[in-house]
Write an enzyme that holds these catalytic residues in place. Structure first.
Site, PDB file in Angstrom:
ATOM      1  N   ASP A  55      18.080  -3.022   3.364  1.00  0.00           N
ATOM      2  CA  ASP A  55      16.964  -2.084   3.469  1.00  0.00           C
ATOM      3  C   ASP A  55      16.145  -2.272   2.193  1.00  0.00           C
ATOM      4  O   ASP A  55      16.717  -2.287   1.091  1.00  0.00           O
ATOM      5  CB  ASP A  55      17.519  -0.659   3.561  1.00  0.00           C
ATOM      6  CG  ASP A  55      16.449   0.364   3.865  1.00  0.00           C
ATOM      7  OD1 ASP A  55      16.605   1.111   4.836  1.00  0.00           O
ATOM      8  OD2 ASP A  55      15.435   0.424   3.114  1.00  0.00           O
ATOM      9  N   SER A 124      -3.072  -5.193   3.767  1.00  0.00           N
ATOM     10  CA  SER A 124      -3.726  -4.695   4.993  1.00  0.00           C
ATOM     11  C   SER A 124      -5.202  -4.375   4.805  1.00  0.00           C
ATOM     12  O   SER A 124      -5.617  -3.859   3.760  1.00  0.00           O
ATOM     13  CB  SER A 124      -2.997  -3.416   5.422  1.00  0.00           C
ATOM     14  OG  SER A 124      -3.752  -2.732   6.380  1.00  0.00           O
ATOM     15  N   GLU A 126      -6.504  -1.989   6.031  1.00  0.00           N
ATOM     16  CA  GLU A 126      -6.550  -0.534   5.901  1.00  0.00           C
ATOM     17  C   GLU A 126      -6.877  -0.134   4.446  1.00  0.00           C
ATOM     18  O   GLU A 126      -7.413   0.931   4.193  1.00  0.00           O
ATOM     19  CB  GLU A 126      -5.184   0.011   6.327  1.00  0.00           C
ATOM     20  CG  GLU A 126      -5.112   1.478   6.603  1.00  0.00           C
ATOM     21  CD  GLU A 126      -5.885   1.962   7.818  1.00  0.00           C
ATOM     22  OE1 GLU A 126      -6.235   1.162   8.700  1.00  0.00           O
ATOM     23  OE2 GLU A 126      -6.170   3.165   7.851  1.00  0.00           O
ATOM     24  N   TYR A 153      -0.475   5.564   3.829  1.00  0.00           N
ATOM     25  CA  TYR A 153      -0.085   4.171   4.121  1.00  0.00           C
ATOM     26  C   TYR A 153      -0.952   3.201   3.319  1.00  0.00           C
ATOM     27  O   TYR A 153      -0.442   2.280   2.656  1.00  0.00           O
ATOM     28  CB  TYR A 153      -0.230   3.904   5.625  1.00  0.00           C
ATOM     29  CG  TYR A 153      -0.180   2.432   5.993  1.00  0.00           C
ATOM     30  CD1 TYR A 153       1.034   1.758   6.104  1.00  0.00           C
ATOM     31  CD2 TYR A 153      -1.354   1.705   6.236  1.00  0.00           C
ATOM     32  CE1 TYR A 153       1.086   0.409   6.443  1.00  0.00           C
ATOM     33  CE2 TYR A 153      -1.321   0.363   6.579  1.00  0.00           C
ATOM     34  CZ  TYR A 153      -0.094  -0.290   6.677  1.00  0.00           C
ATOM     35  OH  TYR A 153      -0.057  -1.628   7.010  1.00  0.00           O
TER      36      TYR A 153
END
Ligand code: NAP
Ligand code: GDD
Length: 373
Positions: A55, A124, A126, A153
């Protein structure tokens, strides 16, 4: 050549694993332990790749994996990647999407092989955020456009983007970021707007096809008659025939006026690999250079399923509006085109058609299976 892919179970991870395997790489994919099966997108290549558990929020697991596997290339595609969710789970988004990248960079730095490892980070579009608020095809975003992130995000992605540049400058690590604009596919997560639409169309088309057979029922005398009429009209349901007993729930969406530069994921993972084959690390915008609204996507998707008027099938639901929106994304990939020789193969229409066709096919397959059991 050996590669580690963080985020191999995601849309991009699955295409990248295929691409690198086809190129002769030894592929190691990192998956986290969850209570459901997340291997669906990579089931078909599992025998050819190695899966290890980890993880990216666990710094020890990240550095152990990198030290044990001794990769030549590392691709980080792992993230909490849903913008809407990032408003509801900002802290988790930060830990995974920003903190996870720091863990990988630090692990590379202390691996004893930092000169030998190349690192790719999934940045990204974004991050451009509230750059333009109106659709204007003369405006576009490229590597020189200022960032103005609009969501937890995007802020986490921007932090990671700066970390990558900082580790490149500070420690000489071959670390590059691909500033990728939206890319979709038949494997896209079902909560992103494109797949949400095509998945709904697939199920609706299958239900509609089936309705032809259930509109009439047999009465006690064995005659075919119209089915029992429904109790009352429900504005959230679709009834194709006045005698339909049950309806089909309408498609619930948020803002239909956002513009996105949508490409196909298969084209975009090719750009990732090309960035890693350069002599020097750099950041690149990857986009198609075309922008379309969610409404345009609906027009093409519904038309491909034979529906020209979809207004009655869609409900605008405020729960899908975001606290802050990114109104307009349109990228210029001139740098990727000239330095990497990259060009997208799949057009916007081609993308939408492929997604609709696949979701209709899958819905029919599922229905046929259900009818057998
Ligand atoms: P995706 O389908 O949501 O896949 C995300 C991947 O990250 C999944 O494999 C997920 O694993 C993994 N992951 C999440 N949290 C993790 C953690 N704590 N540790 C390890 N793995 C974790 O995303 P995608 O569309 O393939 O996008 C790939 C990357 O590109 C993401 O970083 C995304 O933010 C970025 N990006 C995407 C686009 C786009 O339009 N698709 C555009 C620009 C940038 P599980 O399967 O276990 O959930
Ligand atoms: N998800 C979703 N669901 N979005 C909706 C809906 C809905 O029901 N209705 C309208 N939208 C609008 C969103 O408000 C947004 O403007 C647009 O559709 C696209 O939303 P998403 O498909 O969720 O993608 P995104 O643009 O927010 O983010 C994707 O692209 C980024 C790159 O620009 C993700 O893949 C990110 O991980 C990626 O970084």
């Amino acid at each position: 050549m050996k590669t580690i892919i963080f985020g191999i179970t995601g849309q991009d991870g699955s295409y990248l694993a295929e691409l690198l395997h086809d190129k002769g790489y030894e592929v190691v994919g990192v998956t986290r332990r969850v209570s459901v099966d997340t291997l669906q997108r990579i089931n078909h290549i599992l025998p050819q790749i190695k899966i290890v558990e980890g993880d990216i929020t666990d710094a020890f697991s990240v550095s152990n994996i990198i030290n044990q596997e001794e990769p030549d290339e590392i691709y980080n595609l792992a993230a909490q990647s849903h913008v809407g969710t990032s408003f509801k789970q900002p802290s988790l988004t930060w830990d995974v999407t920003a903190g996870g990248v720091l863990n990988i960079l630090e692990a590379i730095r202390y691996s004893g092989r930092k000169e030998e490892i190349k690192f790719y980070q999934a940045s990204s579009s974004e991050m451009f955020g509230k750059n333009y608020t109106v659709c204007d095809s003369q405006k576009y975003q490229d590597e020189d456009t200022p960032f103005s992130p609009q969501s937890p995000y995007a802020i986490a992605k921007l932090a990671a983007h700066h970390l990558v540049r900082n580790y490149r400058d500070s420690y000489g690590i071959f670390a590059c970021s691909g500033i990728l604009f939206n890319h979709e596919s038949e494997r896209r997560g079902e909560k992103f707007v494109t797949r949400k639409i095509t998945k709904w169309i697939g199920q609706f088309a299958t239900w509609k096809g089936n309705q032809l057979f259930i509109q009439k029922v047999r009465n006690q005398a064995g005659e075919w008659v119209d089915g029992p009429s429904r109790k009352e009209d429900d504005p959230d349901m679709i009834y194709l025939h006045p005698s339909d007993e049950t309806g089909f729930p309408k498609l619930r969406l948020g803002n239909l006026d956002a513009f996105r530069d949508w490409g196909h994921a298969e084209d975009y993972v090719r750009a990732m690999w090309l960035m890693m084959q350069q002599e020097f690390p750099d950041d690149y915008v990857v986009a198609t250079g075309e922008t379309h609204s969610v409404r345009d996507f609906l027009n093409i998707a519904f038309a491909h399923a034979g529906v020209t008027e979809w207004d009655d099938y869609v409900v605008i639901d405020p729960q899908f509006y975001r606290p802050a929106e990114v109104d307009f994304l349109l990228g210029s990939s001139d740098k990727a085109k000239s330095n990497l020789g990259w060009n997208p193969d799949v057009s916007f229409e081609g993308l939408v058609h492929r997604m609709v066709e696949r979701d209709i096919y899958e819905a029919r397959l599922q229905r046929a299976h259900l009818q057998k059991v």
